[in-house]
Design a protein around this motif. Structure first.
Motif, PDB file in Angstrom:
ATOM      1  N   ALA A 184       1.093  -1.240   0.080  1.00 25.36           N
ATOM      2  CA  ALA A 184       0.264  -0.238   0.100  1.00 25.36           C
ATOM      3  C   ALA A 184       1.161   0.745  -0.113  1.00 25.36           C
ATOM      4  O   ALA A 184       1.721   1.753   1.042  1.00 25.36           O
ATOM      5  N   CYS A 185       0.782   1.732  -1.524  1.00 29.16           N
ATOM      6  CA  CYS A 185       1.949   2.703  -1.768  1.00 29.16           C
ATOM      7  C   CYS A 185       1.967   4.489  -1.938  1.00 29.16           C
ATOM      8  O   CYS A 185       0.743   4.888  -2.783  1.00 29.16           O
ATOM      9  N   VAL A 186       2.182   5.278  -0.949  1.00 24.12           N
ATOM     10  CA  VAL A 186       1.673   6.985  -0.834  1.00 24.12           C
ATOM     11  C   VAL A 186       3.070   7.400  -2.169  1.00 24.12           C
ATOM     12  O   VAL A 186       4.383   7.384  -0.777  1.00 24.12           O
ATOM     13  N   HIS A 187       2.945   7.961  -2.306  1.00 21.47           N
ATOM     14  CA  HIS A 187       3.469   8.802  -3.087  1.00 21.47           C
ATOM     15  C   HIS A 187       3.986  10.499  -2.692  1.00 21.47           C
ATOM     16  O   HIS A 187       2.787  11.125  -2.459  1.00 21.47           O
ATOM     17  N   GLY A 188       5.155  10.833  -2.739  1.00 20.88           N
ATOM     18  CA  GLY A 188       5.510  12.223  -2.658  1.00 20.88           C
ATOM     19  C   GLY A 188       4.004  12.836  -2.588  1.00 20.88           C
ATOM     20  O   GLY A 188       3.425  14.005  -2.255  1.00 20.88           O
ATOM     21  N   ASP A 189       3.645  13.134  -4.443  1.00 19.13           N
ATOM     22  CA  ASP A 189       2.795  13.594  -5.497  1.00 19.13           C
ATOM     23  C   ASP A 189       1.886  12.770  -5.047  1.00 19.13           C
ATOM     24  O   ASP A 189       1.251  12.685  -3.603  1.00 19.13           O
ATOM     25  N   ASP A 190       0.979  12.808  -6.551  1.00 20.65           N
ATOM     26  CA  ASP A 190      -0.557  13.054  -5.650  1.00 20.65           C
ATOM     27  C   ASP A 190      -1.088  11.300  -6.134  1.00 20.65           C
ATOM     28  O   ASP A 190      -1.939  10.770  -5.896  1.00 20.65           O
ATOM     29  N   LEU A 191       0.458  10.838  -6.311  1.00 17.17           N
ATOM     30  CA  LEU A 191      -0.273   9.101  -6.643  1.00 17.17           C
ATOM     31  C   LEU A 191      -0.346   7.985  -5.548  1.00 17.17           C
ATOM     32  O   LEU A 191       0.847   8.384  -4.233  1.00 17.17           O
ATOM     33  N   THR A 192      -1.588   7.030  -5.224  1.00 15.17           N
ATOM     34  CA  THR A 192      -1.688   6.548  -4.277  1.00 15.17           C
ATOM     35  C   THR A 192      -1.756   5.201  -5.130  1.00 15.17           C
ATOM     36  O   THR A 192      -3.057   4.729  -5.959  1.00 15.17           O
ATOM     37  N   SER A 193      -1.450   4.155  -4.780  1.00 15.00           N
ATOM     38  CA  SER A 193      -1.741   2.639  -5.314  1.00 15.00           C
ATOM     39  C   SER A 193      -0.944   1.480  -4.954  1.00 15.00           C
ATOM     40  O   SER A 193      -0.431   1.695  -3.736  1.00 15.00           O
ATOM     41  N   LEU A 194      -1.397   0.022  -5.588  1.00 14.70           N
ATOM     42  CA  LEU A 194      -1.495  -0.829  -4.597  1.00 14.70           C
ATOM     43  C   LEU A 194      -0.055  -1.256  -5.442  1.00 14.70           C
ATOM     44  O   LEU A 194      -0.752  -1.954  -6.872  1.00 14.70           O
ATOM     45  N   GLN A 195       1.285  -1.835  -4.888  1.00 15.51           N
ATOM     46  CA  GLN A 195       2.262  -1.750  -5.927  1.00 15.51           C
ATOM     47  C   GLN A 195       2.391  -3.887  -5.520  1.00 15.51           C
ATOM     48  O   GLN A 195       2.367  -3.821  -4.510  1.00 15.51           O
ATOM     49  N   TYR A 196       3.170  -4.498  -6.945  1.00 16.32           N
ATOM     50  CA  TYR A 196       2.790  -5.491  -6.418  1.00 16.32           C
ATOM     51  C   TYR A 196       4.199  -6.066  -7.688  1.00 16.32           C
ATOM     52  O   TYR A 196       4.062  -5.768  -8.564  1.00 16.32           O
ATOM     53  N   ARG A 197       4.720  -7.460  -7.083  1.00 12.31           N
ATOM     54  CA  ARG A 197       5.532  -8.111  -8.000  1.00 12.31           C
ATOM     55  C   ARG A 197       5.344  -9.565  -8.255  1.00 12.31           C
ATOM     56  O   ARG A 197       4.968  -9.694  -6.989  1.00 12.31           O
ATOM     57  N   THR A 198       5.094  -9.555  -8.944  1.00 11.50           N
ATOM     58  CA  THR A 198       4.390 -11.048  -9.047  1.00 11.50           C
ATOM     59  C   THR A 198       5.508 -12.004  -9.353  1.00 11.50           C
ATOM     60  O   THR A 198       4.582 -14.160  -8.614  1.00 11.50           O
ATOM     61  N   ALA A 199       6.593 -11.931  -9.746  1.00 13.66           N
ATOM     62  CA  ALA A 199       7.874 -13.324  -9.147  1.00 13.66           C
ATOM     63  C   ALA A 199       8.854 -12.299  -9.436  1.00 13.66           C
ATOM     64  O   ALA A 199       9.129 -11.334  -8.990  1.00 13.66           O
ATOM     65  N   ASP A 200       9.588 -13.039  -8.501  1.00 10.73           N
ATOM     66  CA  ASP A 200      10.937 -12.869  -7.974  1.00 10.73           C
ATOM     67  C   ASP A 200      11.440 -11.832  -9.294  1.00 10.73           C
ATOM     68  O   ASP A 200      11.885 -12.578  -9.938  1.00 10.73           O
TER      69      ASP A 200
END
Length: 527
Positions: free
Chosen positions: A143-159
C-alpha cells in the motif's frame, strides 16, 4: 550463542546473535568472508535474531542503499520514525528501509502516516508492505503513498519481475490500511475524517511473509524521514469463528477526538469490553468474562471491582452523572435474563435490583442527569423498545413503541434530550427524543448502520460507532472493520475519527474523559 560482526571483513553488516544451533569452527575457515556469507544467508532466511522495535521483530535496509536508514520507536506516543534513502521501489529491484514482522496467514495493518519536510523527489514513497523475502527483487504487494498525487497498490508477481500497480483515487491520504485475505490484498486509504476508498488485487505470496511499514526517498544520496502513528497489526477472527463462544484478544485504547492520535493502554488475550471513564478522570471501568474491573490510569494496574453476586455482567454499565453510582446489566437465572442493578462506584456485596427478571430482558444504557431514573432497552410486549424506570419506585415507563428495534438510549447532560439508535427506516440510524418520548426525530442519514451515541460531558459532541451497510442493521456483531465517528451535538456532518477492527464491546457505554477531549474504546486482534 555467538556475537559476530562482519565490519572487519569489509562487509557493511551489523552484529548478530546466531541462534541456529550450529557450531562454527574458525580453524576450518580458509577465508573470513565465508563467515559473512554464512551470516547473510542466515539473515535472509530469518534465522538471525533481530532487536524488537515496538510491535515489530526487526528492521533493515532492503536493496543496500548507499546511505543507511534507521527506525526508532517512541513508547510514550507509540509512534515510529523511519529514515531512508533508496533509488526506488519499482521495476525489478527495490531499495528502502523496512520495519517488519513475520506474519502467517491473514492480517490487517493500519497506520496514520506523514512525511517530515517537503522532500527532494516527488516520487518518495511511504506505506505498508508484505514480501516473501528480504532480497531486493522479492515478490511483494504494498500500500504505497507517493510524495506527489499517486496512491497505488504496487506488486511484483515473481522474483525479479517488473513491478505493476493498481491506482487508488485518494490524494495525499493520512490514514492507510493493508489487508490480506488469502491471496487477495486490499489497500484502503482516506484523508483523516473521510471514508476509506479501496482497491484490491489477487497476488500469490507465501503463507508467511515479512509485513510492516516502509519508507523510500527515491534518491540515492538523500535520506527522507517519516512518522507512522496509530500503527495496528491485527490478526482477524477466523471465518468460522462462533460469536459469544470464540474470542479474540483486546486492546483498551484512548484517543484524542480532534487529532485522532490513539494510544494502547492495556492488552489482554481475552475479551475486554466497554471502558467507562470515571468522573475524577483517574480510572477506566470495563467488563471481562462477566466481571467488572478498574484500570488505574496512573499506575496502569488492574483490580477487580466488587459487584457481589452480580458476576454475569454484559457490557452495559453506566456511571451516574455525579460519578458516585454504577448501574449495570447482569444475567440472572438459568435463562440468563438481563436485569438492572445499581451499586456504589467503589463496589458492593449487595447490588440493588431495579428491574425484575420476570419482566423480560433489560439492557442498561443511561442515567437521567438528576440520578433518579435509568433508561434501557427493554424486551416488553414481545418487542424491544426504550424504557425508563424510576429507581425509587421501580415503575417502568415506555418511551418508544415500534415493531422494529430501538436501542442504546442516552441522556444529554442538560437532560433535554435522549439520543438512541433505531432501525425503523430499514437502516440503523441515530435518533433523538424528549425525555417523555415525544418529538422523535432522525439525526444521521447516510448508508452506514450507526450504534451507541455518546454525548460529551460538555454537551457539544456526539461520538458513535458505524458498521458498513452490508451488516444486518439489527445486529452489532463482533470483529468487523468499523468507523468511530464524531458529530456536533448541534447538528452537522459527521467525520471519522478512528478506523478500528472491533464492534461488539468497542464503545457500548459512555466513555468520554471528563474534559470532553478524549474517549476510551476497545479494539481487537488475536494476541
Amino acid at each position: 550463542m555467538l556475537i559476530v560482526s562482519c565490519s572487519d571483513f569489509g562487509e557493511v553488516v551489523p552484529s548478530f546473535r546466531i541462534n541456529s544451533g550450529l557450531t562454527l569452527n574458525y580453524k576450518n575457515m580458509k577465508k573470513l568472508s565465508i563467515l559473512c556469507t554464512f551470516i547473510t544467508a542466515l539473515f535472509a532466511t530469518g534465522t538471525i535474531a533481530q532487536e524488537k522495535i515496538g510491535q515489530f521483530d526487526g528492521h533493515e535496509d532492503v536493496g543496500n542503499p548507499t546511505l543507511k536508514g534507521a527506525a526508532t520507536y517512541n513508547p510514550e506516543t507509540q509512534e515510529y520514525t523511519l529514515e531512508s534513502a533508496g533509488l526506488n521501489m519499482w521495476d525489478k529491484a527495490d531499495q528502502f528501509h523496512f520495519l517488519w514482522k513475520k506474519i502467517k496467514g491473514d492480517f490487517i495493518i493500519s497506520a496514520t502516516i506523514r512525511f517530515i519536510g517537503n522532500g527532494t523527489n516527488p516520487h518518495r514513497k511511504i506505506g505498508i508492505i508484505a514480501r516473501d523475502k528480504l532480497s531486493t527483487d522479492s515478490r511483494y504487494a504494498d500500500a504505497c503513498v507517493h510524495g506527489d498525487d499517486l496512491t497505488s497498490l504496487q506488486y511484483r508477481t515473481a522474483d525479479g519481475a517488473i513491478t505493476e500497480q493498481v491506482e487508488l483515487s485518494v490524494f495525499h491520504p493520512t490514514n492507510i490500511e493493508f489487508q490480506r485475505v488469502g491471496n487477495k490484498f486490499i489497500f484502503s486509504a482516506a484523508v483523516f475524517g473521510a471514508n476509506y476508498k479501496s482497491v484490491s488485487k489477487e497476488i500469490a505470496l507465501d503463507e508467511e511473509v515479512y509485513a510492516g511499514i516502509f519508507l523510500c526517498s527515491h534518491e540515492d544520496k538523500v535520506v527522507e524521514k517519516a512518522v507512522f502513528s496509530n500503527v495496528r497489526i491485527t490478526i482477524p477472527a477466523a471465518p468460522d469463528f462462533r460469536p459469544y463462544r470464540d474470542y479474540l484478544g483486546s486492546h483498551i485504547e484512548v484517543m484524542d477526538v480532534h487529532t485522532g492520535l490513539r494510544k494502547i493502554l492495556h492488552s489482554a488475550p481475552n475479551s475486554l469490553q466497554a471502558p467507562n471513564w470515571t468522573k475524577d478522570g483517574k480510572t477506566l471501568i470495563y467488563n471481562s468474562e462477566g466481571k467488572m474491573y478498574n484500570f488505574d490510569l496512573a499506575s496502569n494496574t488492574v483490580s477487580t471491582l466488587n459487584t457481589g453476586f452480580a458476576i454475569n455482567n454484559n457490557n452495559d454499565h453506566v456511571l451516574s452523572f455525579n460519578g458516585k453510582k454504577l448501574a449495570l446489566s447482569n444475567h440472572m437465572g438459568e435463562t440468563r435474563i438481563s436485569t438492572l442493578f445499581i451499586l456504589p462506584v467503589t463496589g458492593s456485596d449487595q447490588p440493588e435490583a431495579i428491574t425484575a427478571p420476570e419482566s423480560g430482558h433489560s439492557y442498561l444504557h443511561g442515567w437521567s442527569p438528576d440520578g433518579k431514573k435509568l433508561i434501557f432497552t427493554g424486551q416488553r410486549n414481545k418487542q424491544y423498545d426504550i424504557w425508563s424506570v424510576d429507581i425509587a419506585t421501580k415503575k417502568e415507563t415506555p418511551l418508544t413503541n415500534t415493531l422494529t428495534l430501538d436501542d442504546s438510549p442516552e441522556f444529554t447532560p442538560d437532560g433535554k434530550w435522549i439520543y438512541f439508535n433505531s432501525v425503523r427506516t430499514g437502516t440503523m440510524k441515530l435518533w433523538r427524543m424528549k425525555p417523555d418520548g415525544s418529538q422523535q426525530e432522525q439525526v444521521t442519514f447516510d448508508e452506514y448502520n450507526d450504534w451507541f451515541p455518546h454525548i460529551s460531558p460538555d454537551g457539544k459532541w456526539i461520538v458513535y460507532l458505524s458498521y458498513p451497510k452490508e451488516i444486518n442493521p439489527t445486529d452489532h456483531p463482533w470483529y468487523q472493520k468499523i468507523y468511530l465517528r464524531l458529530m456536533p451535538a448541534a447538528g452537522g456532518i459527521p467525520r471519522n475519527i478512528a478506523y478500528v477492527y472491533g464492534g461488539q464491546g468497542t464503545i457500548n457505554v459512555p466513555s468520554w474523559s471528563p474534559d470532553s477531549k478524549r474517549i476510551a474504546f476497545v479494539s481487537n486482534t488475536k494476541l
